[in-house]
Design a protein around this motif. Sequence first.
Motif, PDB file in Angstrom:
ATOM      1  N   ARG A  79     -10.083  -2.772   6.895  1.00  0.00           N
ATOM      2  CA  ARG A  79     -10.568  -2.436   5.560  1.00  0.00           C
ATOM      3  C   ARG A  79     -11.222  -3.664   4.942  1.00  0.00           C
ATOM      4  N   ASP A 128      -9.565  -6.969   6.471  1.00  0.00           N
ATOM      5  CA  ASP A 128      -8.139  -7.202   6.731  1.00  0.00           C
ATOM      6  C   ASP A 128      -7.749  -6.703   8.117  1.00  0.00           C
ATOM      7  N   GLN A 134     -10.250 -13.461  -4.765  1.00  0.00           N
ATOM      8  CA  GLN A 134     -11.489 -12.718  -4.975  1.00  0.00           C
ATOM      9  C   GLN A 134     -12.496 -13.538  -5.786  1.00  0.00           C
ATOM     10  N   GLY A 158     -13.197  -1.975  -0.151  1.00  0.00           N
ATOM     11  CA  GLY A 158     -12.322  -0.808  -0.072  1.00  0.00           C
ATOM     12  C   GLY A 158     -12.690   0.153   1.044  1.00  0.00           C
ATOM     13  N   ALA A 178      -6.339  -9.655  -1.618  1.00  0.00           N
ATOM     14  CA  ALA A 178      -6.810  -8.945  -2.815  1.00  0.00           C
ATOM     15  C   ALA A 178      -6.445  -9.681  -4.104  1.00  0.00           C
ATOM     16  N   VAL A 220     -11.847  -6.068   2.186  1.00  0.00           N
ATOM     17  CA  VAL A 220     -11.128  -6.425   0.964  1.00  0.00           C
ATOM     18  C   VAL A 220     -11.985  -7.290   0.037  1.00  0.00           C
TER      19      VAL A 220
END
Length: 171
Positions: free
Chosen positions: A86, A82, A58, A97, A53, A88
């Motif tokens: 989830r 991840d 990113q 998210g 994150a 990311v």
Amino acid sequence: ILGIAAWGASVDFEEARVSLLRSEINRIRSHGVRTVIRLQELMNTEGAAENLADPTVQGFLKEQWVRSIPTDPSRLYAGIVDENGRIVAHYHNELVGTSVGDDWSQAEVPEAGDDVVATTDRRITGDDQRALDISIPITPGTREIGTYHSGFRLAWFEEELAKKRQATTLR
């Protein structure tokens, strides 16, 4: 003679399908592996190891995806999931998210490789299109912290295959 010709054409069709599939999957896999290697190097040099994150991570991913996905008609998406399932990072921002769960893949595609599964699950694809998902583990240190996913658009593949079949049929 017609029977032998028909049999030969069917063999040619299948060989063309498998050859095109492997070629395109290998091209997308190679791109994904290069992206993961650069990502891992970035994480190790920027002190963001094991933090998918991190804004630097990113930004790197978004830059990669904005350049490569819209210009490649065979690619549907790219994203990172991840170890908890989830998302990311994803080409489709609205998926970041969210959780993909364990049931997003529908079937393995053995002729495409061990890391390829078929899916139409919008939790990973971002829409309802059929895709083959190529996954590459992300291991910047000593443990896997996530998986890079790249989506191969099946509609594009079928169009390309139809073009090749047309040439074979004419022959």
